[in-house]
Enzyme design. Structure first.
Site, PDB file in Angstrom:
ATOM      1  N   HIS A  27       6.262  12.691 -33.253  1.00 44.81           N
ATOM      2  CA  HIS A  27       6.740  13.257 -34.530  1.00 44.81           C
ATOM      3  C   HIS A  27       7.571  14.460 -34.117  1.00 44.81           C
ATOM      4  O   HIS A  27       7.051  15.378 -33.463  1.00 44.81           O
ATOM      5  CB  HIS A  27       5.552  13.642 -35.414  1.00 44.81           C
ATOM      6  CG  HIS A  27       5.922  14.231 -36.753  1.00 44.81           C
ATOM      7  ND1 HIS A  27       5.440  13.717 -37.952  1.00 44.81           N
ATOM      8  CD2 HIS A  27       6.681  15.296 -37.086  1.00 44.81           C
ATOM      9  CE1 HIS A  27       5.910  14.445 -38.965  1.00 44.81           C
ATOM     10  NE2 HIS A  27       6.658  15.419 -38.461  1.00 44.81           N
ATOM     11  N   ASN A  55      11.078  18.287 -26.779  1.00 46.06           N
ATOM     12  CA  ASN A  55      10.978  17.228 -25.778  1.00 46.06           C
ATOM     13  C   ASN A  55      11.231  15.885 -26.454  1.00 46.06           C
ATOM     14  O   ASN A  55      10.708  15.625 -27.539  1.00 46.06           O
ATOM     15  CB  ASN A  55       9.593  17.229 -25.144  1.00 46.06           C
ATOM     16  CG  ASN A  55       9.322  18.504 -24.366  1.00 46.06           C
ATOM     17  OD1 ASN A  55      10.225  19.048 -23.729  1.00 46.06           O
ATOM     18  ND2 ASN A  55       8.094  19.001 -24.424  1.00 46.06           N
ATOM     19  N   CYS A  64       1.624  14.049 -38.794  1.00 47.85           N
ATOM     20  CA  CYS A  64       1.555  13.735 -40.226  1.00 47.85           C
ATOM     21  C   CYS A  64       0.163  14.069 -40.757  1.00 47.85           C
ATOM     22  O   CYS A  64       0.024  14.579 -41.876  1.00 47.85           O
ATOM     23  CB  CYS A  64       1.888  12.266 -40.476  1.00 47.85           C
ATOM     24  SG  CYS A  64       3.659  11.896 -40.402  1.00 47.85           S
ATOM     25  N   HIS A  80       8.392  12.203 -41.719  1.00 50.59           N
ATOM     26  CA  HIS A  80       8.166  11.706 -40.357  1.00 50.59           C
ATOM     27  C   HIS A  80       9.485  11.286 -39.716  1.00 50.59           C
ATOM     28  O   HIS A  80      10.138  10.349 -40.171  1.00 50.59           O
ATOM     29  CB  HIS A  80       7.187  10.530 -40.353  1.00 50.59           C
ATOM     30  CG  HIS A  80       6.944  10.005 -38.955  1.00 50.59           C
ATOM     31  ND1 HIS A  80       5.975  10.524 -38.133  1.00 50.59           N
ATOM     32  CD2 HIS A  80       7.578   9.053 -38.234  1.00 50.59           C
ATOM     33  CE1 HIS A  80       6.031   9.916 -36.964  1.00 50.59           C
ATOM     34  NE2 HIS A  80       6.989   9.004 -36.999  1.00 50.59           N
ATOM     35  N   HIS A 125       9.246  17.674 -33.144  1.00 45.03           N
ATOM     36  CA  HIS A 125       8.727  19.044 -33.217  1.00 45.03           C
ATOM     37  C   HIS A 125       9.540  19.945 -32.309  1.00 45.03           C
ATOM     38  O   HIS A 125      10.059  19.524 -31.276  1.00 45.03           O
ATOM     39  CB  HIS A 125       7.244  19.101 -32.840  1.00 45.03           C
ATOM     40  CG  HIS A 125       6.896  18.426 -31.552  1.00 45.03           C
ATOM     41  ND1 HIS A 125       6.772  17.063 -31.432  1.00 45.03           N
ATOM     42  CD2 HIS A 125       6.658  18.931 -30.312  1.00 45.03           C
ATOM     43  CE1 HIS A 125       6.470  16.757 -30.185  1.00 45.03           C
ATOM     44  NE2 HIS A 125       6.405  17.865 -29.476  1.00 45.03           N
TER      45      HIS A 125
END
Ligand code: 5GP
Ligand code: ZN
Length: 112
Positions: free
Chosen positions: A96, A85, A6, A45, A98
Site C-alpha cells: 500500500h 520504496n 487499509c 488503496h 506509503h
C-alpha cells in the site's frame, strides 16, 4: 482486500496517529529507523508508486502538500528525508503506497 495499511486506516489494527484528514493518514512506524519515523499513506488503496496515475494522483498530490506541515508538527525544522520504496528491488514490504518521513538526527549520506 487483505491489506495491512487499509486495516490501519479502518482502525482494525491500532496505530499511533500523527495526522489525518479525508484523503490521507500519517502514523508512527512500528520499527523506527530514525528518532522520528512516520509513514504517510493515501486512504484510497494504491499498491505502490508504480500504480500512481492521473485518476488517483489527487491523494498523492495532497500527501506532498501536507508533508511539510506534518514534518513541522514533528519538530523537523532542521530537515528530513522522504522515501517511498517500490517493488522488489526497492524492498517494498507493504503493498500500500506509503512515504517514509525520517529525521530527528543527521541521516546517513548513503541512500542505497
Ligand atoms: P516498506 O518496507 O514497505 O517501505 O515499509 C513498510 C514499513 O511499515 C516498515 O518501515 C515497517 O516497520 C512498517 N510497518 C509494518 N507493519 C506495521 C504495523 O503494523 N504498524 C506500523 N505502525 N508500521 C508497520
Ligand atoms: Zn491498502
Amino acid at each position: 482486500m487483505d491489506c495491512l495499511f487499509c486495516k490501519i486506516i479502518d482502525g482494525a489494527i491500532p496505530s499511533s496517529k500523527v495526522y489525518e484528514d479525508d484523503k490521507i493518514y500519517a502514523f508512527k512506524d512500528i520499527n523506527p529507523q530514525a528518532p522520528v519515523h512516520v509513514l504517510v499513506i493515501p486512504k484510497v488503496h494504491i499498491s505502490s508508486m508504480d500504480e500512481v496515475n492521473e485518476a488517483n494522483a489527487e491523494s498523492v498530490k495532497h500527501i506532498f502538500v501536507m508533508i511539510p506541515q506534518i514534518a513541522k508538527s514533528l519538530g523537523l525544522e532542521n530537515g528530513y528525508r522522504v522515501i517511498s520504496n517500490c517493488g522488489d528491488d526497492g524492498c517494498q514490504s507493504v503493498k500500500h503506497l506509503h512515504f517514509h518521513i525520517l529525521g530527528g538526527k543527521k541521516l546517513n549520506e548513503n541512500m542505497a
